[in-house]
Write a protein that holds these residues in place. Sequence first.
Motif, PDB file in Angstrom:
ATOM      1  N   UNK A  43     -46.153  21.360  11.806  1.00 58.59           N
ATOM      2  CA  UNK A  43     -46.249  20.994  13.228  1.00 58.59           C
ATOM      3  C   UNK A  43     -46.346  22.213  14.138  1.00 58.59           C
ATOM      4  N   UNK A  44     -45.889  23.382  13.686  1.00 58.81           N
ATOM      5  CA  UNK A  44     -46.036  24.608  14.480  1.00 58.81           C
ATOM      6  C   UNK A  44     -47.436  25.189  14.329  1.00 58.81           C
ATOM      7  N   UNK A  45     -48.137  24.854  13.249  1.00 57.63           N
ATOM      8  CA  UNK A  45     -49.411  25.497  12.932  1.00 57.63           C
ATOM      9  C   UNK A  45     -50.626  24.706  13.388  1.00 57.63           C
ATOM     10  N   UNK A  46     -50.479  23.441  13.683  1.00 55.84           N
ATOM     11  CA  UNK A  46     -51.653  22.618  14.007  1.00 55.84           C
ATOM     12  C   UNK A  46     -51.972  22.599  15.493  1.00 55.84           C
ATOM     13  N   UNK A  47     -50.986  22.761  16.348  1.00 52.15           N
ATOM     14  CA  UNK A  47     -51.259  22.693  17.791  1.00 52.15           C
ATOM     15  C   UNK A  47     -51.643  24.066  18.321  1.00 52.15           C
ATOM     16  N   UNK A  48     -52.437  24.070  19.368  1.00 52.74           N
ATOM     17  CA  UNK A  48     -52.828  25.326  19.991  1.00 52.74           C
ATOM     18  C   UNK A  48     -51.646  26.090  20.537  1.00 52.74           C
ATOM     19  N   UNK A  49     -50.686  25.383  21.119  1.00 49.84           N
ATOM     20  CA  UNK A  49     -49.480  26.036  21.663  1.00 49.84           C
ATOM     21  C   UNK A  49     -48.651  26.643  20.551  1.00 49.84           C
ATOM     22  N   UNK A  50     -48.560  25.980  19.418  1.00 51.83           N
ATOM     23  CA  UNK A  50     -47.791  26.514  18.293  1.00 51.83           C
ATOM     24  C   UNK A  50     -48.464  27.725  17.671  1.00 51.83           C
ATOM     25  N   UNK A  51     -49.789  27.751  17.700  1.00 52.16           N
ATOM     26  CA  UNK A  51     -50.507  28.881  17.132  1.00 52.16           C
ATOM     27  C   UNK A  51     -50.385  30.133  17.996  1.00 52.16           C
ATOM     28  N   UNK A  52     -50.185  29.940  19.277  1.00 49.88           N
ATOM     29  CA  UNK A  52     -50.048  31.098  20.164  1.00 49.88           C
ATOM     30  C   UNK A  52     -48.657  31.640  20.112  1.00 49.88           C
TER      31      UNK A  52
END
Length: 52
Positions: A43-52
Motif C-alpha cells: 500500500x505504500x508502493x502503489x500510490x503516488x503519495x507513497x512513492x514520493x
Amino acid sequence: MAKIIKKRFPKKELNAWLREHRSWDHSEWIDLLDNLSNQGFHEWCVSGAGQK
C-alpha cells in the motif's frame, strides 16, 4: 474483538537502502518499490503519495 493491525512505514528498509545508494536512477527506484511491495509494503508502493 478483532485486532487492528497497523501497517508500518518501511523506515528501516528505506534507511538501509539509502546507506548503500547515495544516488540512483529511475530503474533502481522502481526495483526498490517492487522489493518493498514484495515484503508486504504494497500500500505504500502503489500510490503516488507513497512513492514520493
